[in-house]
Design an enzyme around this catalytic site. Structure first.
Site, mmCIF file in Angstrom:
data_model
loop_
_atom_site.group_PDB
_atom_site.id
_atom_site.type_symbol
_atom_site.label_atom_id
_atom_site.label_comp_id
_atom_site.label_asym_id
_atom_site.label_seq_id
_atom_site.Cartn_x
_atom_site.Cartn_y
_atom_site.Cartn_z
ATOM 1 N N GLY A 50 0.829 -1.226 -0.058
ATOM 2 C CA GLY A 50 -0.065 0.013 0.144
ATOM 3 C C GLY A 50 0.809 1.227 -0.010
ATOM 4 N N GLN A 55 3.197 10.193 0.776
ATOM 5 C CA GLN A 55 4.315 9.478 1.072
ATOM 6 C C GLN A 55 5.250 9.823 0.075
ATOM 7 O OE1 GLN A 55 2.395 5.280 2.165
ATOM 8 N NE2 GLN A 55 4.168 5.202 3.237
ATOM 9 N N CYS A 92 5.132 0.208 7.798
ATOM 10 C CA CYS A 92 4.892 1.237 6.946
ATOM 11 C C CYS A 92 6.259 1.667 6.126
ATOM 12 C CB CYS A 92 4.617 2.658 7.824
ATOM 13 S SG CYS A 92 4.125 3.830 6.861
ATOM 14 N N LEU A 93 6.020 1.863 4.918
ATOM 15 C CA LEU A 93 7.114 1.954 3.879
ATOM 16 C C LEU A 93 8.005 3.364 4.612
ATOM 17 C CD1 LEU A 93 5.587 1.238 0.534
ATOM 18 C CD2 LEU A 93 7.187 -0.138 1.933
ATOM 19 N N HIS A 134 -5.029 1.957 6.886
ATOM 20 C CA HIS A 134 -3.799 2.393 7.086
ATOM 21 C C HIS A 134 -3.365 3.480 6.191
ATOM 22 C CE1 HIS A 134 0.646 1.857 7.503
ATOM 23 N NE2 HIS A 134 1.001 2.525 6.678
ATOM 24 N N GLU A 135 -3.850 3.132 4.951
ATOM 25 C CA GLU A 135 -3.741 4.397 3.826
ATOM 26 C C GLU A 135 -4.700 5.686 4.224
ATOM 27 O OE1 GLU A 135 -1.119 4.098 2.320
ATOM 28 O OE2 GLU A 135 -1.194 1.982 2.723
ATOM 29 N N HIS A 138 -2.994 7.737 6.595
ATOM 30 C CA HIS A 138 -2.007 8.514 5.819
ATOM 31 C C HIS A 138 -2.371 9.737 5.411
ATOM 32 C CE1 HIS A 138 1.903 6.543 6.062
ATOM 33 N NE2 HIS A 138 1.322 5.460 5.506
HETATM 34 CO CO CO Z 1 2.317 3.365 5.657
#
Ligand code: CO
Length: 172
Positions: A50, A55, A92-93, A134-135, A138
């Site tokens: 995701g 981000q 998380c990235l 989660h997204e 963000h």
């Molecule tokens: Co994330």
């Protein structure tokens, strides 16, 4: 002619844009399509399941999820229904190298628009439900660490069990 996709840099936690509420998309044009294409390539390269537009430095309500070879593009997504509770490992990235157990809603229903501006609804369970939450977090300037009581709950991937490491590899 369609231009080639590009991998963009994923911003780490600490970048102010990750803490700002993103803006609604009102124009569903080629630049939005380009953004979504780049987000898919960037997410796959990470690798992750995701990615939210802020981000990669774009403060718009745009996110993408790919789980079990199913790509979901979300523009202006909103959670419209939730039920139950699940606890599982999450990464998380934008917070590479760490994971934590996070409490989430078990099931969610989301209303969003596709890249052409058409409204659709999608329901999620398990990891897909977690990724949707989660997204959307963000896009509201929130990170999964906000759901923890203390940062001591963060586990370094190298120190964690094989199972945890596997989950972390699928960063969202
Ligand atoms: Co994330």
């Amino acid at each position: 002619m369609r231009s080639a996709m590009a991998i963009r840099r994923i911003l780490p936690a600490g970048e102010p844009i990750l803490r700002e509420r993103t803006k609604r998309v009102s124009t569903f044009d080629a630049s939005l399509h380009r953004l979504l294409d780049d987000m898919l390539e960037t997410m796959r390269a990470a690798p992750g399941v995701g990615l939210a537009a802020n981000q990669i430095g774009i403060p718009l309500q745009v996110a993408i999820i790919e789980i079990d070879e199913r790509i979901t593009e979300l523009v202006n997504p909103q959670i419209i229904k939730v039920s139950g509770e699940q606890v599982d490992w999450e990464g998380c990235l934008s917070i590479p190298g760490y994971v934590a157990e996070v409490v989430r809603h078990d099931k969610v229903a989301v209303k969003a628009r596709d890249r052409h501006g058409r409204e659709f609804r999608v329901k999620g369970t398990d990891l897909f439900s977690r990724a949707l939450q989660h997204e959307i977090d963000h896009l509201n300037g929130n990170l999964y660490i906000d759901h923890l009581e203390t940062v001591d709950e963060l586990v370094r991937v190298g120190d964690a069990s094989e199972r945890v490491a596997e989950e972390a590899a699928a960063g969202i």
